[in-house]
Design a protein around this motif. Structure first.
Motif, PDB file in Angstrom:
ATOM      1  N   ILE A 255       0.826  -1.215   0.000  1.00 34.78           N
ATOM      2  CA  ILE A 255       0.000   0.000   0.000  1.00 34.78           C
ATOM      3  C   ILE A 255       0.853   1.256   0.000  1.00 34.78           C
ATOM      4  O   ILE A 255       0.328   2.357  -0.142  1.00 34.78           O
ATOM      5  CB  ILE A 255      -0.964   0.022   1.208  1.00 34.78           C
ATOM      6  N   LYS A 256       2.182   1.094   0.176  1.00 35.28           N
ATOM      7  CA  LYS A 256       3.074   2.254   0.240  1.00 35.28           C
ATOM      8  C   LYS A 256       4.054   2.224  -0.924  1.00 35.28           C
ATOM      9  O   LYS A 256       5.055   1.502  -0.908  1.00 35.28           O
ATOM     10  CB  LYS A 256       3.848   2.267   1.565  1.00 35.28           C
ATOM     11  N   PHE A 257       3.738   2.975  -1.949  1.00 42.62           N
ATOM     12  CA  PHE A 257       4.684   3.139  -3.050  1.00 42.62           C
ATOM     13  C   PHE A 257       4.361   4.426  -3.783  1.00 42.62           C
ATOM     14  O   PHE A 257       3.194   4.746  -4.005  1.00 42.62           O
ATOM     15  CB  PHE A 257       4.671   1.959  -4.018  1.00 42.62           C
ATOM     16  N   GLY A 258       5.397   5.148  -4.167  1.00 42.49           N
ATOM     17  CA  GLY A 258       5.230   6.438  -4.813  1.00 42.49           C
ATOM     18  C   GLY A 258       5.361   6.387  -6.313  1.00 42.49           C
ATOM     19  O   GLY A 258       4.449   5.989  -7.035  1.00 42.49           O
ATOM     20  N   SER A 259       6.539   6.774  -6.819  1.00 44.79           N
ATOM     21  CA  SER A 259       6.744   6.892  -8.267  1.00 44.79           C
ATOM     22  C   SER A 259       7.999   6.150  -8.711  1.00 44.79           C
ATOM     23  O   SER A 259       8.939   5.954  -7.940  1.00 44.79           O
ATOM     24  CB  SER A 259       6.871   8.362  -8.672  1.00 44.79           C
ATOM     25  N   VAL A 260       8.000   5.776  -9.976  1.00 45.96           N
ATOM     26  CA  VAL A 260       9.182   5.282 -10.682  1.00 45.96           C
ATOM     27  C   VAL A 260       9.567   6.370 -11.674  1.00 45.96           C
ATOM     28  O   VAL A 260       8.746   6.764 -12.514  1.00 45.96           O
ATOM     29  CB  VAL A 260       8.886   3.959 -11.404  1.00 45.96           C
ATOM     30  N   ILE A 261      10.800   6.860 -11.567  1.00 48.31           N
ATOM     31  CA  ILE A 261      11.211   8.010 -12.382  1.00 48.31           C
ATOM     32  C   ILE A 261      12.445   7.627 -13.206  1.00 48.31           C
ATOM     33  O   ILE A 261      13.517   7.361 -12.657  1.00 48.31           O
ATOM     34  CB  ILE A 261      11.499   9.235 -11.494  1.00 48.31           C
TER      35      ILE A 261
END
Length: 346
Positions: A255-261
């Motif tokens: 449930i905790k993931f932001g971005s892949v850049i």
């Protein structure tokens, strides 16, 4: 001993962060996977396998001691499956401990400071704080080693009023200014970091130098995040985060993931990235709110492409600021994948 790096079945989610550097090149805690294995097995021969001949050629030009794949019995086969960003974020402590084991010099940098003399504070055990003698720590910095070790590498500068929580690695000549870094982070060489960063991996030569939140994200090399750009790393309904890359959907299981850049991406001031946003290589984004998958060389609002001549010119200028030149063979490779993006091959 023969070791094979096999990237022939790379998970789709790794494509945006693997188009210019292979997973074996990522600097995670001071060493790349390739450097770690060379230290562990100094007499080993290394081989590489990929379905993309042009990327293989790029890698062989960079590393003369990596050989093309050939039919053989290998003693060790390494694949990128365990290098998924959300999996790496869970093993930051073990990656830092590997660095301590591989480079015995770190034991010399273990500090037992007189806090008044150095004018910064340590929460937790002093023995878990490692600072290179050529690093520069300003007054009013707080180091918290309660949850893991902190390594500050050569030439790093930690500015006043920064809070740094372990497990944490700060790379060579990286500058941290008035930042709050928490939850387990690996930050590469020659980065510029400010604002709030949590449980994220930032590769070499990338900037997040201003206010804004970067959480549970993976940032490739040569990325610039503008002032107040922010990543969401938790959905309002606390649901499992799913990523989209092209027409593929990837379940992170967390449930905790932001971005892949991806590399060479630039986010303008105030860009807000929804949970699970993916930026492929060479994106230049100025929209206030961004979500989903942003294709390679995305320009402004996704309806145009970053012009190739401008992309290459900007890239060279950015790299020159770090004293690095884009090699001719790397430029030719970037031109090739740019054309592939136009042809829908990426």
């Amino acid at each position: 001993m023969k070791i094979l790096f096999d990237e022939s079945n790379r998970p789709r989610v790794l494509d945006p962060i693997s188009r210019f550097h292979s997973f074996l090149e990522w600097s995670l805690g001071g060493f790349s996977l390739f450097q770690k294995l060379k230290k562990k097995y100094p007499k080993a021969k290394f081989y590489y396998k990929s379905p993309d001949p042009s990327f293989s050629e790029l890698l062989f030009r960079r590393y003369e001691d990596i050989l093309p794949w050939q039919e053989s019995n290998f003693d060790l086969v390494v694949t990128p499956d365990i290098y998924l960003p959300w999996e790496l974020q869970r093993i930051v402590t073990s990656l830092i401990e590997e660095t301590l084991d591989l480079d015995k010099n770190w034991k010399k940098y273990r500090q037992k400071y007189k806090v008044k003399q150095h004018q910064f504070s340590i929460v937790g055990k002093d023995k878990h704080l490692y600072i290179h003698p050529d690093a520069n720590i300003y007054p009013q910095v707080v180091f918290d080693t309660t949850h893991g070790p902190i390594l500050i590498d050569e030439g790093a500068k930690i500015g006043s009023f920064s809070f740094l929580e372990g497990p944490l690695y700060i790379g060579k000549h990286t500058q941290v200014d008035s930042a709050r870094i928490a939850g387990g982070c690996l930050i590469g060489n020659q980065c510029r970091i400010g604002g709030e960063v949590e449980n994220s991996i930032i590769l070499d030569f990338s900037n997040k130098h201003h206010e804004g939140f970067l959480g549970h994200s993976f940032v490739s090399s040569w990325v610039n995040l503008g002032a107040l750009s922010t990543t969401s790393d938790l959905k309002n309904n606390y649901g499992i985060v799913k990523l989209r890359v092209g027409d593929a959907t990837i379940n992170t299981g967390t449930i905790k993931f932001g971005s892949v850049i991806g590399p060479f991406t630039k986010l303008a001031i105030g860009v807000m990235s929804n949970t699970g946003t993916v930026f492929d290589i060479g994106s230049n984004v100025v929209e206030n709110r961004v979500s989903g998958y942003n294709p390679p060389f995305n320009w402004i609002d996704g309806r145009q492409k970053y012009r190739l001549t401008e992309f290459l010119s900007d890239t060279k200028k950015i790299m020159a600021r770090r004293g690095i030149n884009l090699a001719e063979f790397e430029e030719e490779y970037l031109k090739k994948i740019y054309q592939d993006s136009l042809d829908g091959k990426l």
